[in-house]
Scaffold this motif. Structure first.
Motif, PDB file in Angstrom:
ATOM      1  N   GLU A  74      32.892  94.523  28.384  1.00  0.00           N
ATOM      2  CA  GLU A  74      32.774  94.633  29.844  1.00  0.00           C
ATOM      3  C   GLU A  74      31.641  95.576  30.229  1.00  0.00           C
ATOM      4  O   GLU A  74      31.040  95.423  31.288  1.00  0.00           O
ATOM      5  CB  GLU A  74      34.091  95.120  30.448  1.00  0.00           C
ATOM      6  N   LEU A  75      31.360  96.569  29.393  1.00  0.00           N
ATOM      7  CA  LEU A  75      30.266  97.508  29.642  1.00  0.00           C
ATOM      8  C   LEU A  75      28.916  96.964  29.176  1.00  0.00           C
ATOM      9  O   LEU A  75      27.891  97.611  29.339  1.00  0.00           O
ATOM     10  CB  LEU A  75      30.530  98.824  28.914  1.00  0.00           C
ATOM     11  N   GLY A  76      28.929  95.801  28.538  1.00  0.00           N
ATOM     12  CA  GLY A  76      27.687  95.226  28.045  1.00  0.00           C
ATOM     13  C   GLY A  76      27.335  95.647  26.636  1.00  0.00           C
ATOM     14  O   GLY A  76      26.209  95.462  26.186  1.00  0.00           O
ATOM     15  N   ILE A  77      28.302  96.207  25.919  1.00  0.00           N
ATOM     16  CA  ILE A  77      28.087  96.620  24.530  1.00  0.00           C
ATOM     17  C   ILE A  77      28.629  95.523  23.623  1.00  0.00           C
ATOM     18  O   ILE A  77      29.794  95.150  23.719  1.00  0.00           O
ATOM     19  CB  ILE A  77      28.805  97.961  24.244  1.00  0.00           C
ATOM     20  N   LYS A  78      27.778  95.014  22.739  1.00  0.00           N
ATOM     21  CA  LYS A  78      28.224  93.987  21.797  1.00  0.00           C
ATOM     22  C   LYS A  78      29.122  94.642  20.752  1.00  0.00           C
ATOM     23  O   LYS A  78      28.722  95.595  20.093  1.00  0.00           O
ATOM     24  CB  LYS A  78      27.035  93.329  21.113  1.00  0.00           C
ATOM     25  N   ALA A  79      30.336  94.122  20.616  1.00  0.00           N
ATOM     26  CA  ALA A  79      31.305  94.699  19.684  1.00  0.00           C
ATOM     27  C   ALA A  79      32.118  93.593  19.034  1.00  0.00           C
ATOM     28  O   ALA A  79      32.224  92.487  19.564  1.00  0.00           O
ATOM     29  CB  ALA A  79      32.226  95.656  20.432  1.00  0.00           C
ATOM     30  N   THR A  80      32.682  93.935  17.887  1.00  0.00           N
ATOM     31  CA  THR A  80      33.558  93.003  17.184  1.00  0.00           C
ATOM     32  C   THR A  80      34.615  93.798  16.431  1.00  0.00           C
ATOM     33  O   THR A  80      34.459  94.999  16.207  1.00  0.00           O
ATOM     34  CB  THR A  80      32.764  92.104  16.212  1.00  0.00           C
ATOM     35  N   ALA A  81      35.695  93.127  16.039  1.00  0.00           N
ATOM     36  CA  ALA A  81      36.767  93.763  15.276  1.00  0.00           C
ATOM     37  C   ALA A  81      36.891  93.077  13.928  1.00  0.00           C
ATOM     38  O   ALA A  81      36.687  91.866  13.817  1.00  0.00           O
ATOM     39  CB  ALA A  81      38.083  93.677  16.030  1.00  0.00           C
ATOM     40  N   ALA A  82      37.221  93.859  12.910  1.00  0.00           N
ATOM     41  CA  ALA A  82      37.390  93.304  11.567  1.00  0.00           C
ATOM     42  C   ALA A  82      38.525  94.040  10.861  1.00  0.00           C
ATOM     43  O   ALA A  82      38.760  95.221  11.102  1.00  0.00           O
ATOM     44  CB  ALA A  82      36.110  93.450  10.767  1.00  0.00           C
ATOM     45  N   THR A  84      40.028  95.912   7.905  1.00  0.00           N
ATOM     46  CA  THR A  84      39.581  96.700   6.760  1.00  0.00           C
ATOM     47  C   THR A  84      40.797  97.260   6.042  1.00  0.00           C
ATOM     48  O   THR A  84      41.928  97.115   6.505  1.00  0.00           O
ATOM     49  CB  THR A  84      38.664  97.858   7.207  1.00  0.00           C
ATOM     50  N   LYS A  85      40.564  97.937   4.937  1.00  0.00           N
ATOM     51  CA  LYS A  85      41.672  98.509   4.164  1.00  0.00           C
ATOM     52  C   LYS A  85      42.360  99.646   4.907  1.00  0.00           C
ATOM     53  O   LYS A  85      43.493  99.989   4.592  1.00  0.00           O
ATOM     54  CB  LYS A  85      41.170  98.976   2.806  1.00  0.00           C
ATOM     55  N   ASP A  86      41.693 100.223   5.910  1.00  0.00           N
ATOM     56  CA  ASP A  86      42.283 101.313   6.692  1.00  0.00           C
ATOM     57  C   ASP A  86      42.984 100.812   7.948  1.00  0.00           C
ATOM     58  O   ASP A  86      43.604 101.590   8.649  1.00  0.00           O
ATOM     59  CB  ASP A  86      41.202 102.319   7.093  1.00  0.00           C
ATOM     60  N   GLY A  87      42.854  99.569   8.293  1.00  0.00           N
ATOM     61  CA  GLY A  87      43.430  99.000   9.514  1.00  0.00           C
ATOM     62  C   GLY A  87      42.420  98.059  10.147  1.00  0.00           C
ATOM     63  O   GLY A  87      41.621  97.437   9.469  1.00  0.00           O
ATOM     64  N   TRP A  88      42.471  97.970  11.469  1.00  0.00           N
ATOM     65  CA  TRP A  88      41.514  97.138  12.215  1.00  0.00           C
ATOM     66  C   TRP A  88      40.410  98.025  12.753  1.00  0.00           C
ATOM     67  O   TRP A  88      40.678  98.974  13.488  1.00  0.00           O
ATOM     68  CB  TRP A  88      42.218  96.412  13.347  1.00  0.00           C
ATOM     69  N   SER A  89      39.169  97.734  12.406  1.00  0.00           N
ATOM     70  CA  SER A  89      38.024  98.545  12.815  1.00  0.00           C
ATOM     71  C   SER A  89      37.220  97.821  13.884  1.00  0.00           C
ATOM     72  O   SER A  89      37.064  96.608  13.852  1.00  0.00           O
ATOM     73  CB  SER A  89      37.118  98.840  11.624  1.00  0.00           C
ATOM     74  N   VAL A  90      36.717  98.619  14.834  1.00  0.00           N
ATOM     75  CA  VAL A  90      35.845  98.104  15.888  1.00  0.00           C
ATOM     76  C   VAL A  90      34.424  98.482  15.515  1.00  0.00           C
ATOM     77  O   VAL A  90      34.128  99.654  15.257  1.00  0.00           O
ATOM     78  CB  VAL A  90      36.225  98.701  17.260  1.00  0.00           C
ATOM     79  N   TYR A  91      33.538  97.488  15.474  1.00  0.00           N
ATOM     80  CA  TYR A  91      32.158  97.696  15.065  1.00  0.00           C
ATOM     81  C   TYR A  91      31.202  97.406  16.210  1.00  0.00           C
ATOM     82  O   TYR A  91      31.429  96.486  16.998  1.00  0.00           O
ATOM     83  CB  TYR A  91      31.801  96.781  13.890  1.00  0.00           C
ATOM     84  N   VAL A  92      30.128  98.216  16.279  1.00  0.00           N
ATOM     85  CA  VAL A  92      29.050  97.998  17.245  1.00  0.00           C
ATOM     86  C   VAL A  92      27.720  98.173  16.520  1.00  0.00           C
ATOM     87  O   VAL A  92      27.670  98.646  15.391  1.00  0.00           O
ATOM     88  CB  VAL A  92      29.132  98.995  18.437  1.00  0.00           C
ATOM     89  N   TRP A  93      26.640  97.813  17.199  1.00  0.00           N
ATOM     90  CA  TRP A  93      25.306  98.028  16.648  1.00  0.00           C
ATOM     91  C   TRP A  93      24.953  99.507  16.746  1.00  0.00           C
ATOM     92  O   TRP A  93      25.429 100.210  17.626  1.00  0.00           O
ATOM     93  CB  TRP A  93      24.281  97.188  17.407  1.00  0.00           C
ATOM     94  N   PRO A  94      24.098 100.014  15.842  1.00  0.00           N
ATOM     95  CA  PRO A  94      23.756 101.443  15.823  1.00  0.00           C
ATOM     96  C   PRO A  94      23.222 101.973  17.156  1.00  0.00           C
ATOM     97  O   PRO A  94      23.532 103.093  17.543  1.00  0.00           O
ATOM     98  CB  PRO A  94      22.693 101.543  14.723  1.00  0.00           C
ATOM     99  N   LYS A  95      22.439 101.176  17.893  1.00  0.00           N
ATOM    100  CA  LYS A  95      21.880 101.663  19.159  1.00  0.00           C
ATOM    101  C   LYS A  95      22.962 101.867  20.218  1.00  0.00           C
ATOM    102  O   LYS A  95      22.771 102.632  21.162  1.00  0.00           O
ATOM    103  CB  LYS A  95      20.811 100.707  19.679  1.00  0.00           C
TER     104      LYS A  95
END
Length: 106
Positions: A74-82, A84-95
């Motif tokens: 909603e803020l315009g940040i590209k994100a995805t969830a995956a 992982t062995k620690d749980g569900w992680s939210v990933y974004v681009w470095p910028k």
């Protein structure tokens, strides 16, 4: 002439059906048989196996991760969830890392 057609059509139809059955058996056989259908690995991955994407939050449930992804989108940040062995992680681009961490309160 008609006798040839009445005999030829069922033979061709049975041959084509048999060919399709053999093709499907080969395509969906076990990996040792050399199937070309890609097998999907559903096991959790390591956190650092997602290339350039940066982990900004790890949650215990899929729903929490999807809510965080929706808020970031909603803020315009590209994100995805995956998963992982620690749980569900939210990933974004470095910028977008600083903005995502600030918004998610971390």
């Amino acid at each position: 002439m008609f006798a040839d057609r009445y005999f030829l059509f069922p033979v061709v139809a049975i041959a084509l059906t048999g060919g399709v059955v053999l093709l499907c058996r080969w395509a969906f056989s076990r990996p040792k048989g050399g199937s070309l259908v890609r097998r999907t690995d559903y096991s959790p991955a390591e956190k650092d196996k997602f290339g350039l994407l940066v982990d900004v939050r790890t949650t215990t449930s899929y729903n929490e991760a999807r809510v965080a992804v929706s808020k970031l989108k909603e803020l315009g940040i590209k994100a995805t969830a995956a998963r992982t062995k620690d749980g569900w992680s939210v990933y974004v681009w470095p910028k977008d890392e600083a903005a995502a961490r600030g918004f998610l309160g971390r």
